[in-house]
Design a protein around this motif. Structure first.
Motif, PDB file in Angstrom:
ATOM      1  N   SER A 114     -16.817  -3.454   4.738  1.00  0.00           N
ATOM      2  CA  SER A 114     -17.389  -2.121   4.919  1.00  0.00           C
ATOM      3  C   SER A 114     -17.100  -1.684   6.354  1.00  0.00           C
ATOM      4  CB  SER A 114     -18.902  -2.143   4.680  1.00  0.00           C
ATOM      5  OG  SER A 114     -19.550  -2.932   5.669  1.00  0.00           O
ATOM      6  N   GLU A 115     -17.366  -0.446   6.632  1.00  0.00           N
ATOM      7  CA  GLU A 115     -17.186   0.036   8.005  1.00  0.00           C
ATOM      8  C   GLU A 115     -18.062  -0.750   8.975  1.00  0.00           C
ATOM      9  OE1 GLU A 115     -17.338   4.253  10.543  1.00  0.00           O
ATOM     10  OE2 GLU A 115     -17.860   4.219   8.406  1.00  0.00           O
ATOM     11  N   ALA A 116     -19.263  -1.129   8.519  1.00  0.00           N
ATOM     12  CA  ALA A 116     -20.195  -1.846   9.389  1.00  0.00           C
ATOM     13  C   ALA A 116     -19.680  -3.224   9.777  1.00  0.00           C
ATOM     14  CB  ALA A 116     -21.553  -1.971   8.698  1.00  0.00           C
ATOM     15  N   THR A 117     -18.895  -3.865   8.906  1.00  0.00           N
ATOM     16  CA  THR A 117     -18.368  -5.198   9.211  1.00  0.00           C
ATOM     17  C   THR A 117     -16.986  -5.136   9.844  1.00  0.00           C
ATOM     18  OG1 THR A 117     -17.383  -5.473   7.009  1.00  0.00           O
ATOM     19  CG2 THR A 117     -19.660  -6.218   7.301  1.00  0.00           C
ATOM     20  N   GLY A 118     -16.462  -3.927  10.047  1.00  0.00           N
ATOM     21  CA  GLY A 118     -15.129  -3.789  10.633  1.00  0.00           C
ATOM     22  C   GLY A 118     -14.008  -3.946   9.635  1.00  0.00           C
ATOM     23  N   TRP A 119     -14.356  -3.922   8.348  1.00  0.00           N
ATOM     24  CA  TRP A 119     -13.377  -4.016   7.258  1.00  0.00           C
ATOM     25  C   TRP A 119     -13.531  -2.778   6.377  1.00  0.00           C
ATOM     26  CZ3 TRP A 119      -9.943  -8.105   6.078  1.00  0.00           C
ATOM     27  CH2 TRP A 119     -10.076  -9.258   6.853  1.00  0.00           C
ATOM     28  N   THR A 120     -13.031  -1.649   6.811  1.00  0.00           N
ATOM     29  CA  THR A 120     -13.166  -0.424   6.029  1.00  0.00           C
ATOM     30  C   THR A 120     -12.090  -0.390   4.950  1.00  0.00           C
ATOM     31  OG1 THR A 120     -14.016   0.766   7.965  1.00  0.00           O
ATOM     32  CG2 THR A 120     -13.211   2.093   6.114  1.00  0.00           C
ATOM     33  N   PRO A 121     -12.468  -0.423   3.676  1.00  0.00           N
ATOM     34  CA  PRO A 121     -11.449  -0.390   2.614  1.00  0.00           C
ATOM     35  C   PRO A 121     -10.563   0.840   2.726  1.00  0.00           C
ATOM     36  CG  PRO A 121     -13.587  -1.016   1.714  1.00  0.00           C
ATOM     37  CD  PRO A 121     -13.833  -0.565   3.123  1.00  0.00           C
ATOM     38  N   SER A 122      -9.269   0.618   2.688  1.00  0.00           N
ATOM     39  CA  SER A 122      -8.269   1.690   2.756  1.00  0.00           C
ATOM     40  C   SER A 122      -7.081   1.272   1.885  1.00  0.00           C
ATOM     41  CB  SER A 122      -7.821   1.922   4.205  1.00  0.00           C
ATOM     42  OG  SER A 122      -8.907   2.214   5.051  1.00  0.00           O
ATOM     43  N   HIS A 123      -7.376   0.992   0.627  1.00  0.00           N
ATOM     44  CA  HIS A 123      -6.368   0.427  -0.265  1.00  0.00           C
ATOM     45  C   HIS A 123      -5.211   1.403  -0.472  1.00  0.00           C
ATOM     46  CE1 HIS A 123      -9.303  -2.634  -0.838  1.00  0.00           C
ATOM     47  NE2 HIS A 123     -10.130  -1.867  -1.533  1.00  0.00           N
ATOM     48  N   LEU A 124      -4.007   0.855  -0.452  1.00  0.00           N
ATOM     49  CA  LEU A 124      -2.806   1.687  -0.596  1.00  0.00           C
ATOM     50  C   LEU A 124      -2.539   1.985  -2.072  1.00  0.00           C
ATOM     51  CD1 LEU A 124      -2.525   0.791   2.334  1.00  0.00           C
ATOM     52  CD2 LEU A 124      -0.103   0.355   1.914  1.00  0.00           C
ATOM     53  N   VAL A 125      -2.148   3.214  -2.325  1.00  0.00           N
ATOM     54  CA  VAL A 125      -1.773   3.646  -3.672  1.00  0.00           C
ATOM     55  C   VAL A 125      -0.431   4.360  -3.579  1.00  0.00           C
ATOM     56  CG1 VAL A 125      -2.369   5.104  -5.645  1.00  0.00           C
ATOM     57  CG2 VAL A 125      -4.178   3.877  -4.414  1.00  0.00           C
ATOM     58  N   PHE A 126       0.569   3.805  -4.246  1.00  0.00           N
ATOM     59  CA  PHE A 126       1.884   4.449  -4.339  1.00  0.00           C
ATOM     60  C   PHE A 126       1.930   5.247  -5.641  1.00  0.00           C
ATOM     61  CE2 PHE A 126       2.552   0.775  -1.663  1.00  0.00           C
ATOM     62  CZ  PHE A 126       3.509   1.165  -0.736  1.00  0.00           C
ATOM     63  N   ARG A 127       2.272   6.493  -5.531  1.00  0.00           N
ATOM     64  CA  ARG A 127       2.404   7.332  -6.722  1.00  0.00           C
ATOM     65  C   ARG A 127       3.851   7.773  -6.891  1.00  0.00           C
ATOM     66  NH1 ARG A 127      -2.387   9.052  -9.025  1.00  0.00           N
ATOM     67  NH2 ARG A 127      -4.278   8.670  -7.755  1.00  0.00           N
ATOM     68  N   VAL A 128       4.285   7.778  -8.103  1.00  0.00           N
ATOM     69  CA  VAL A 128       5.601   8.300  -8.456  1.00  0.00           C
ATOM     70  C   VAL A 128       5.387   9.401  -9.479  1.00  0.00           C
ATOM     71  CG1 VAL A 128       7.842   7.796  -9.483  1.00  0.00           C
ATOM     72  CG2 VAL A 128       6.744   6.114  -7.989  1.00  0.00           C
ATOM     73  N   ASP A 129       5.794  10.617  -9.116  1.00  0.00           N
ATOM     74  CA  ASP A 129       5.559  11.783  -9.974  1.00  0.00           C
ATOM     75  C   ASP A 129       4.087  11.875 -10.372  1.00  0.00           C
ATOM     76  OD1 ASP A 129       8.240  12.458  -9.852  1.00  0.00           O
ATOM     77  OD2 ASP A 129       8.739  11.246 -11.616  1.00  0.00           O
ATOM     78  N   GLY A 130       3.211  11.565  -9.425  1.00  0.00           N
ATOM     79  CA  GLY A 130       1.775  11.711  -9.633  1.00  0.00           C
ATOM     80  C   GLY A 130       1.094  10.525 -10.277  1.00  0.00           C
ATOM     81  N   GLU A 131       1.853   9.569 -10.821  1.00  0.00           N
ATOM     82  CA  GLU A 131       1.261   8.417 -11.497  1.00  0.00           C
ATOM     83  C   GLU A 131       1.273   7.190 -10.571  1.00  0.00           C
ATOM     84  OE1 GLU A 131       3.105   7.618 -15.190  1.00  0.00           O
ATOM     85  OE2 GLU A 131       2.641   9.580 -16.067  1.00  0.00           O
ATOM     86  N   ILE A 132       0.222   6.386 -10.661  1.00  0.00           N
ATOM     87  CA  ILE A 132       0.137   5.188  -9.829  1.00  0.00           C
ATOM     88  C   ILE A 132       1.197   4.182 -10.273  1.00  0.00           C
ATOM     89  CG2 ILE A 132      -1.300   3.235  -9.128  1.00  0.00           C
ATOM     90  CD1 ILE A 132      -3.745   5.002  -9.444  1.00  0.00           C
ATOM     91  N   ALA A 133       2.070   3.818  -9.333  1.00  0.00           N
ATOM     92  CA  ALA A 133       3.142   2.855  -9.612  1.00  0.00           C
ATOM     93  C   ALA A 133       3.056   1.635  -8.701  1.00  0.00           C
ATOM     94  CB  ALA A 133       4.498   3.524  -9.445  1.00  0.00           C
ATOM     95  N   GLY A 134       2.086   1.618  -7.804  1.00  0.00           N
ATOM     96  CA  GLY A 134       1.930   0.486  -6.908  1.00  0.00           C
ATOM     97  C   GLY A 134       0.621   0.566  -6.153  1.00  0.00           C
ATOM     98  N   ILE A 135       0.072  -0.582  -5.805  1.00  0.00           N
ATOM     99  CA  ILE A 135      -1.163  -0.659  -5.032  1.00  0.00           C
ATOM    100  C   ILE A 135      -1.052  -1.840  -4.060  1.00  0.00           C
ATOM    101  CG2 ILE A 135      -2.747   0.393  -6.703  1.00  0.00           C
ATOM    102  CD1 ILE A 135      -3.357  -2.386  -7.767  1.00  0.00           C
ATOM    103  N   ALA A 136      -1.897  -1.830  -3.052  1.00  0.00           N
ATOM    104  CA  ALA A 136      -1.974  -2.956  -2.129  1.00  0.00           C
ATOM    105  C   ALA A 136      -3.370  -2.983  -1.516  1.00  0.00           C
ATOM    106  CB  ALA A 136      -0.925  -2.837  -1.024  1.00  0.00           C
ATOM    107  N   PRO A 137      -4.049  -4.130  -1.543  1.00  0.00           N
ATOM    108  CA  PRO A 137      -5.352  -4.218  -0.875  1.00  0.00           C
ATOM    109  C   PRO A 137      -5.164  -4.028   0.626  1.00  0.00           C
ATOM    110  CG  PRO A 137      -4.585  -6.394  -1.540  1.00  0.00           C
ATOM    111  CD  PRO A 137      -3.627  -5.412  -2.121  1.00  0.00           C
ATOM    112  N   ALA A 138      -5.933  -3.125   1.212  1.00  0.00           N
ATOM    113  CA  ALA A 138      -5.731  -2.811   2.630  1.00  0.00           C
ATOM    114  C   ALA A 138      -7.049  -2.381   3.267  1.00  0.00           C
ATOM    115  CB  ALA A 138      -4.677  -1.717   2.788  1.00  0.00           C
ATOM    116  N   TYR A 139      -7.119  -2.569   4.588  1.00  0.00           N
ATOM    117  CA  TYR A 139      -8.345  -2.284   5.334  1.00  0.00           C
ATOM    118  C   TYR A 139      -8.001  -1.734   6.705  1.00  0.00           C
ATOM    119  CZ  TYR A 139     -10.239  -5.175   1.659  1.00  0.00           C
ATOM    120  OH  TYR A 139     -10.570  -5.661   0.426  1.00  0.00           O
TER     121      TYR A 139
END
Length: 388
Positions: free
Chosen positions: A51-76
């Motif tokens: 969480s933001e309070a622990t210094g780990w703010t979720p900011s997961h990556l989402v790759f879209r191709v023509d508007g559809e999700i084609a990739g993700i990555a856990p990120a903070y």
């Protein structure tokens, strides 16, 4: 999915795992690796460990191709470097000494987990469209948009490394020690592969634990009662409190793992005089056992080695798993049959001057790590096939 143009690829972030449909996550990440399970990240967030309070703010990556999700990555988005196991404190200190901000940084990783695995969970056609230059460009653009000063991908697997490989980029290597199951039927079959001296040493360690009247009991999944979990958590906390730290994970996190992904969970408790005195929690995947969390209140001779390593080896053999990843560091694992393996991380640093300085550092560090890696292979305890 039809063949998309590179220009149709869009990269965005989301602030919670719940913003990504579970079925989409599972389609791209699978369910075989416990550290990539939707439920694992969900437990981290709902328990407020990330969480933001622990210094780990979720900011997961989402790759879209023509508007559809084609990739993700856990990120903070990180405001410190704790819980990462790829240490960049010196980099942050150099920024500070020059009056510059090192944080926030964008971290693509599994929190608190120094375990190699997929980090870029991409549809195959999207992966084919990307190369190192395009991927680095996407990430460089993203950190500028987020107000971060760098990005970091920790412990990617070989497939991701191939996509990240580019001359002039910051690549770090490290060394861990993993145990490999060569179709052993039991612990003694593993011991038979070691030199006579090492076999005797391990048997002596195990015997000395037994001579302290310590026995072991294993609990799996839903059989891990509230009492067992609460006792384990006391031990887990102690590991951090002895070092003057607060534990990264809270009890609610472990409770959610037990409820939502019990098939991956195993707790081994050490028992003496009817009382639990130490415990270790393992997670099992499709082909790997992960030993991650351990603790005890009092010190007993060889108890750590028995609980975390030998009991783990026996569990891996029983479950038919090919690899036992018992965590970061630990040179002492070598003489107990754990073999060296290289780990990797990739880093993008926006400031050109610091990029060049860090590049020099990573090159010099890599030479040292490779020398260490080669040296460790010379002291493995396995016997020659024609020897004792």
């Amino acid at each position: 999915m039809s063949e998309p143009a590179v220009s149709s690829i869009k990269l965005e972030t989301c602030q919670s795992i719940s913003d990504i449909p579970r079925e989409t996550w599972e389609r791209l990440a699978g369910t075989g690796n416990p550290f990539l399970r939707y439920e694992f990240f969900e437990a981290l967030e709902t328990s407020r460990c990330t969480s933001e309070a622990t210094g780990w703010t979720p900011s997961h990556l989402v790759f879209r191709v023509d508007g559809e999700i084609a990739g993700i990555a856990p990120a903070y988005l990180k405001t410190h470097s704790m819980g990462e196991y790829v240490f960049d404190w010196a980099w942050a200190d150099a920024y500070r000494r020059y009056g510059m901000e090192y944080y926030p940084k964008l971290l693509l990783a599994v929190p608190f987990t120094p375990s190699q695995g997929p980090r870029l969970l991409l549809h195959s056609k999207l992966r084919d469209l990307l190369d190192a230059r395009r991927l680095h460009d996407f990430l460089d653009t993203l950190i500028a948009r987020l107000g971060a000063h760098s990005w970091h991908i920790l412990f990617p697997n070989a497939q991701d490394q191939a996509l990240l490989e580019q001359e002039g980029q910051l690549h770090r290597i490290g060394c861990q020690f993993h145990w490999h199951n060569r179709n052993y039927e039991c612990f003694d079959e593993f011991l038979a592969e070691l030199t006579s001296r090492k076999r005797k040493s391990i048997r002596k360690e195990r015997r000395q634990v037994a001579e302290q009247d310590i026995t072991f009991t294993r609990f799996d999944g839903q059989d891990i009662s509230d009492h067992i979990l609460a006792t384990f958590y006391v031990f887990y906390q102690a590991t951090y409190l002895k070092r003057g730290q607060r534990p990264y994970l809270n009890k609610a996190f472990f409770e959610q793992l037990r409820e939502n992904m019990p098939e991956h969970l195993h707790v081994i408790m050490a028992v003496k005089d009817g009382e639990m005195i130490a415990g270790a929690l393992f997670l099992s995947g499709k082909d790997t056992l992960y030993g991650r969390y351990w603790g005890c209140l009092d010190e007993y001779n060889h108890l750590h080695f028995e609980t975390c390593y030998y009991q783990g080896i026996e569990l891996a053999v029983e479950l038919g798993l090919q690899t036992f990843d018992a965590g970061a560091q630990g040179e002492h694992k070598l003489v107990r049959g754990f073999e060296p393996m290289l780990t990797h991380s990739w880093h993008g640093v926006a400031h050109p001057g610091f990029h060049d300085a860090i590049e020099t550092f990573t090159q010099e560090e890599a030479e040292q790590v490779m020398g260490y890696y080669e040296d460790t292979k010379t002291v493995l305890p396995f016997r020659q096939k024609d020897g004792a």
